[in-house]
Design an enzyme around this catalytic site. Structure first.
Site, short mmCIF file in Angstrom:
data_model
loop_
_atom_site.label_atom_id
_atom_site.label_comp_id
_atom_site.label_asym_id
_atom_site.label_seq_id
_atom_site.Cartn_x
_atom_site.Cartn_y
_atom_site.Cartn_z
N GLY A 1 0.82 -1.20 0.00
CA GLY A 1 0.00 0.00 0.00
C GLY A 1 0.85 1.24 0.00
N GLY B 1 0.51 5.73 0.67
CA GLY B 1 -0.30 6.87 1.05
C GLY B 1 0.56 8.10 1.26
N GLY B 2 -0.06 9.10 1.89
CA GLY B 2 0.65 10.36 2.05
C GLY B 2 1.81 10.31 3.01
N GLY C 1 3.72 7.31 3.64
CA GLY C 1 4.75 6.31 3.34
C GLY C 1 4.22 5.16 2.51
N VAL D 1 4.09 0.86 2.30
CA VAL D 1 4.21 -0.35 3.10
C VAL D 1 4.54 -1.52 2.19
CG1 VAL D 1 3.05 -1.95 4.67
CG2 VAL D 1 2.62 0.51 4.85
N LYS E 1 7.19 -0.41 6.78
CA LYS E 1 6.72 0.90 6.31
C LYS E 1 7.91 1.79 6.02
CE LYS E 1 3.71 4.80 7.46
NZ LYS E 1 2.69 5.32 8.39
N ARG F 1 -5.88 10.00 16.87
CA ARG F 1 -6.16 11.21 16.07
C ARG F 1 -6.37 10.95 14.58
NH1 ARG F 1 -2.49 16.29 17.49
NH2 ARG F 1 -0.92 15.09 16.35
N ASN G 1 -7.42 2.91 8.22
CA ASN G 1 -6.50 2.57 9.31
C ASN G 1 -7.02 1.44 10.20
OD1 ASN G 1 -4.66 4.45 8.47
ND2 ASN G 1 -5.37 6.05 9.85
N ASP H 1 -1.54 2.54 11.95
CA ASP H 1 -1.14 3.89 11.52
C ASP H 1 -1.30 4.94 12.62
OD1 ASP H 1 -0.28 6.07 10.13
OD2 ASP H 1 -1.37 5.58 8.30
#
Length: 508
Positions: free
Chosen positions: A33, A35-36, A38, A40, A55, A146, A152, A165
């Site tokens: 995967g 994303g913004g 990193g 994985v 990651k 958060r 996630n 995450d």
């Protein structure tokens, strides 16, 4: 490969055959995967021959970004819970950190929702129950996640639910890494107090859980809009719509989405309500597309004006983490379109009811020493000389319950040590010439302390047996729950085990 480091592709130390090797021991395979924050990768720990997820964290020359990556590892590692991803190692390679974590085979909740859109209430409650227990464990350790959102939450093929995450988590006592006027998070899942610049507490994570629950049962995100301004306005000014499909979860969703943090229920109350919903008889719902009430044009425009005014008064540097390409320990993405919603008033949450009738496929049994739900059709065997209650099924599955037989003072007051060294039900594992274990975890919640493990061994007649096991410490005595079955039926064994664990109650 995209790395986010000035457009360059850093080279890890190559192993034989051109395979990438990180830290001298982690062999990288396919990408899981991106994303913004990193990428994985699937990996293998060559030292102990264990599958891992690695990651590759995106960093720049700015030290705060590196510190945020290290904080992610510290935050997750601080929380010891089966529904929180396990961090094995952090490796500095090519000038930036790589986080080595457990590999969870399955998919993200985002991927499941993209495919199914709507989940049955019981399944939504089961998933949310693991998430709220993970959050409660994190909050007890001074960690705020958060960034609770579908991308996630990982759903293992064995039925396990894992919160992952912790990239923007906050750890109590550590200096904030977010600069003044900057916001980091996924807007549609962010609590109003965070959006408005107030200091968040555990209730902010519970708001995000409420959004997650709403989306699972209704099929759309209640605050997602087509623009940043619209989403901010919805979170700050729009009351949560009343769920139309949720029969048992509607009240708790309404309380979780209260605008004021103090009006939201505690994690314990949420867990109790979810546990009730997860074990309730299945309700039949009419098929069809998700209901999406819409605001009139005037209300949408008014909300945008209000949000724009708020943004002008309080400068807000928004770093919205992308929801269309989330990174997780096993990949997974989430793509959502805007769904404007109508305004309504949340319903109050009633006090959770006592344990309801058994879930579909299970029956409730009470012995005077405990109550639990067992698979329908199981044969009950009388309590034997070893203090065991056994429930066997013609399909080859067996449940063993041992209520309060062993005292901590004569074995160990550490459930992990008790399970590893003393528990008689695992003696076949200790004696077997061929046996494996995926590890034993100590789990501490506000109400329970127990050890949990997974084991496989070969019997004398060459059958491979898979076991999920719990040793629960209550008032100085151990309550043991074990579900056994054929090794090639791990998913079914795990499903039965999860149902047994969430419904097991020692009698006072």
């Amino acid at each position: 490969m995209t790395t986010g480091v000035d457009g360059e592709d850093p080279e890890a130390v190559p192993a034989e055959g051109g395979v990438r090797l990180i830290g001298g021991r982690y062999e990288l395979a396919e990408r899981l995967g991106e994303g913004g924050m990193g990428t994985v990768w699937a990996g293998l720990d060559l030292l102990v021959d264990r599958e891992v997820a690695v990651k590759e964290a995106y960093v720049t020359d700015r030290q705060p970004r590196v510190e945020r990556v290290l904080r992610e590892a510290r935050a997750a590692a601080r929380v010891n819970h089966p529904a929180v991803v396990t961090i094995h190692d952090v490796v500095m390679e090519d000038g930036h950190p790589w986080i080595v974590m457990e590999r969870v085979h399955g998919e993200s909740l985002a991927t499941l929702l993209e495919r199914e859109t709507i989940l049955p209430e019981r399944e939504a409650a089961r998933i949310a129950l693991s998430v709220v227990e993970a959050l409660a464990a994190a909050h007890d350790r001074g960690v705020l996640h958060r960034d609770v959102k579908p991308g996630n939450v990982l759903l293992g093929t064995d039925g396990r639910v894992v919160l992952t995450d912790f990239g923007i988590a906050y750890i109590e006592g550590e200096e904030s890494l977010t600069r003044a006027g900057e916001f980091v998070g996924s807007l549609a899942y962010t609590a109003p107090e965070r959006m408005g610049g107030r200091k968040p507490g555990p209730a902010a994570d519970l708001w995000s859980l409420g959004v997650l629950l709403f989306q699972m049962v209704e099929g759309w995100s209640p605050f997602q809009r087509e623009s940043v301004e619209g989403t901010v306005a919805a979170v700050l000014t729009t009351e949560a719509p009343t769920p139309r499909r949720a029969v048992g979860l509607g009240p708790v969703i309404g309380e979780l989405l209260s605008k004021e943090p103090e009006d939201r229920p505690t994690a314990e109350r949420v867990a109790a309500a979810l546990r009730t919903a997860a074990t309730a008889p299945e309700e039949t719902t009419e098929p069809g597309k998700p209901d999406r009430p819409r605001l009139g044009r005037r209300r949408v425009w008014l909300a945008v004006v209000v949000a724009t005014a708020l943004l002008a008064l309080v400068p807000l540097g928004i770093v919205a983490l992308r929801d269309d390409n989330d990174t997780s320990a096993d990949g997974g993405s989430s793509r959502r379109s805007a769904r404007p919603t109508a305004t309504s008033t949340p319903s109050p949450t009633p006090t959770p009811a006592p344990l309801p009738t058994a879930a579909t496929g299970y029956e409730l049994v009470r012995t005077g020493e405990f109550s639990v739900q067992v698979p329908t059709g199981s044969t009950r065997h009388d309590k034997n000389a070893d203090g065991q209650y056994r429930y066997t099924h013609e399909d080859g599955y067996e449940l063993i319950v041992v209520p309060g037989r062993d005292r901590a003072e004569t074995s160990s007051d550490n459930p992990v040590d008790y399970m590893r060294e003393y528990e008689p039900e695992l003696q076949p594992f200790r004696d077997s010439a061929w046996a494996t274990s995926t590890g034993i975890r100590l789990i501490e919640t506000r109400s329970r302390t127990f050890a949990e493990g997974q084991f496989t061994w070969e019997t004398a007649d060459a059958r491979a047996v898979y076991v999920r096991n719990m040793a629960l410490l209550v008032d100085g005595r151990y309550h043991v729950v074990a579900v056994l079955g054929p090794e090639d039926q791990r998913e079914t064994v795990s499903r039965i085990y999860e149902q047994v664990v969430i419904t097991y109650e020692p009698d006072e």
